[in-house]
Design a protein around this motif. Structure first.
Motif, PDB file in Angstrom:
ATOM      1  N   ARG A  24      -8.077  21.851  47.677  1.00 21.25           N
ATOM      2  CA  ARG A  24      -7.327  22.880  48.407  1.00 21.25           C
ATOM      3  C   ARG A  24      -6.710  23.907  47.471  1.00 21.25           C
ATOM      4  O   ARG A  24      -6.649  25.101  47.791  1.00 21.25           O
ATOM      5  CB  ARG A  24      -6.227  22.233  49.252  1.00 21.25           C
ATOM      6  CG  ARG A  24      -6.735  21.406  50.414  1.00 21.25           C
ATOM      7  CD  ARG A  24      -5.571  20.955  51.293  1.00 21.25           C
ATOM      8  NE  ARG A  24      -6.024  20.065  52.361  1.00 21.25           N
ATOM      9  CZ  ARG A  24      -5.254  19.633  53.353  1.00 21.25           C
ATOM     10  NH1 ARG A  24      -3.980  20.023  53.409  1.00 21.25           N
ATOM     11  NH2 ARG A  24      -5.720  18.825  54.275  1.00 21.25           N
ATOM     12  N   ARG A  32      -1.866  29.809  53.232  1.00 18.53           N
ATOM     13  CA  ARG A  32      -2.641  28.904  54.091  1.00 18.53           C
ATOM     14  C   ARG A  32      -2.651  27.454  53.612  1.00 18.53           C
ATOM     15  O   ARG A  32      -3.006  26.558  54.381  1.00 18.53           O
ATOM     16  CB  ARG A  32      -4.085  29.401  54.214  1.00 18.53           C
ATOM     17  CG  ARG A  32      -4.192  30.737  54.930  1.00 18.53           C
ATOM     18  CD  ARG A  32      -5.624  31.115  55.220  1.00 18.53           C
ATOM     19  NE  ARG A  32      -5.724  32.379  55.930  1.00 18.53           N
ATOM     20  CZ  ARG A  32      -5.587  32.536  57.242  1.00 18.53           C
ATOM     21  NH1 ARG A  32      -5.357  31.491  58.009  1.00 18.53           N
ATOM     22  NH2 ARG A  32      -5.697  33.739  57.798  1.00 18.53           N
ATOM     23  N   SER A 169       4.036  26.592  49.532  1.00 17.22           N
ATOM     24  CA  SER A 169       2.621  26.910  49.727  1.00 17.22           C
ATOM     25  C   SER A 169       1.973  27.234  48.393  1.00 17.22           C
ATOM     26  O   SER A 169       2.459  28.099  47.651  1.00 17.22           O
ATOM     27  CB  SER A 169       2.492  28.110  50.676  1.00 17.22           C
ATOM     28  OG  SER A 169       1.151  28.519  50.807  1.00 17.22           O
TER      29      SER A 169
END
Length: 363
Positions: A24, A32, A169
């Motif tokens: 990720r 996101r 994030s």
């Protein structure tokens, strides 16, 4: 020095597996990819601020009558944590974000979070999720503190209960493909803020009202919208989410003055400080759309750029309006714009001296 943490730690019992986390954060983009935990503090009239903790990031369950859903009592902030070359982690000017958060809360008639709790919540979350720093060039942890009116009540009054949270994030470049000159659409039909309104507060409503103009900008083939003042529709104020600067052929720089309708950006203030350090002439004065067009055409204006926490410094290459279009300088990234981008990035990442005490170590 790092602030002692009063936050209880409730570890996520089902964290993202290490191999999936690595995938990720290999190319996270912006906004996101979220970490395993979040910070949370509650406030009510009886207890004040209480129940401070770092806990698993999870969905919220709210009553349909929760006040924020009806009357939009909500504020937020944005800042970044950076991993330095020596492995340490630091924040950039977090107490300035904390002060602005309190100012926003005051304007929105919300409970004011003490600055130490604001900074402490971010420190504790960054420590808990330090494995989520992306190793890519320009990578950081973007922090999103926010507060909502959580009282279950249908009545037009300041809420009696609030919920403060912080999300983290993993972030790469704000712009897909990296920093590049952007194009702007000048909105002559919509205003971002008006005198006496909430322009200087970082509340969600300011951004919601900018979206119709931003959508128009995209339809017109532009990247971002820039707003004029609400009274005369003449003076440049700011982009939908960034402050704006102008660079002239004599080396001076200018940015609109803070009159209550423009967000007092922390990146904006940092650039003004660095410019004055360098001996540049700095003006915080009104600048009209007519002057922008004329100065671009004559060559007096050589650069324009936008700035904010997420994108840091972004060159502006072209400007479009209903019946006009013009290019700024060569349409590329100017020397002054690049200098501020490089200088700020070096300070934030611990690669340049921090003359102003902006770097706040976390671990």
């Amino acid at each position: 020095m790092p602030t002692p943490s009063p936050f209880a730690f409730e570890p996520n019992t089902a964290p993202i597996p290490a191999n999936e986390r690595a995938a990720r954060i290999a190319d996270p983009g912006f906004g996101r990819v979220f970490t395993d935990h979040m910070a949370l503090i509650r406030w009510n009239e009886a207890k004040g601020w209480h129940d401070a903790k770092i806990t698993a990031r999870t969905a919220l369950t709210v009553d349909p009558a929760t006040a924020v859903l009806h009357y939009a009592q909500e504020i937020f902030e944005g800042l970044k944590a950076y991993r330095h070359d020596d492995g340490s982690v630091a924040l950039f000017r977090p107490y300035d974000n904390a002060r602005r958060f309190r100012d926003s809360a005051r304007r929105m008639a919300m409970a004011e979070l003490p600055e130490e709790l604001f900074v402490g919540s971010i420190e504790a979350l960054v420590k808990a999720d330090a494995d989520w720093f992306p190793a890519i060039d320009g990578g950081s942890l973007y922090l999103r503190p926010f507060m909502i009116a959580s009282e279950v009540f249908l009545g037009v009054k300041p809420a009696a209960e609030y919920l403060y949270m912080v999300l983290a994030s993993s972030a790469g470049s704000y712009w897909k493909g990296g920093v590049r000159p952007i194009s702007l659409w000048v909105s002559h039909d919509y205003s971002r803020a008006a005198p006496g309104g909430t322009g200087a507060a970082k509340c969600g409503g300011n951004y919601a009202t900018s979206l119709v103009a931003q959508s128009e900008a995209i339809r017109r083939g532009c990247d971002q919208v820039v707003f004029l003042d609400a009274t005369e529709r003449r003076w440049i104020e700011e982009l939908g989410g960034m402050n704006i600067f102008f660079v002239f052929d004599d080396g001076s720089i200018q940015t609109p003055a803070l009159t209550g309708t423009i967000l007092p950006g922390i990146t904006r203030d940092s650039i003004l400080t660095l410019a004055r350090d360098a001996g540049l002439t700095v003006r915080e004065e009104p600048y009209s759309i007519d002057a922008w067009r004329a100065d671009a055409a004559s060559g007096r204006l050589v650069e324009s750029f936008a700035c904010g926490t997420a994108a840091v410094v972004t060159p502006i290459g072209a400007v479009n309006g209903p019946d006009y279009a013009f290019t700024i300088g060569t349409g590329g990234t100017g020397q002054t714009t690049q200098r501020f981008l490089d200088q700020l990035g070096a300070i934030q990442r611990g690669r340049a001296s921090d003359r102003h005490g902006w770097i706040h170590p976390v671990a």
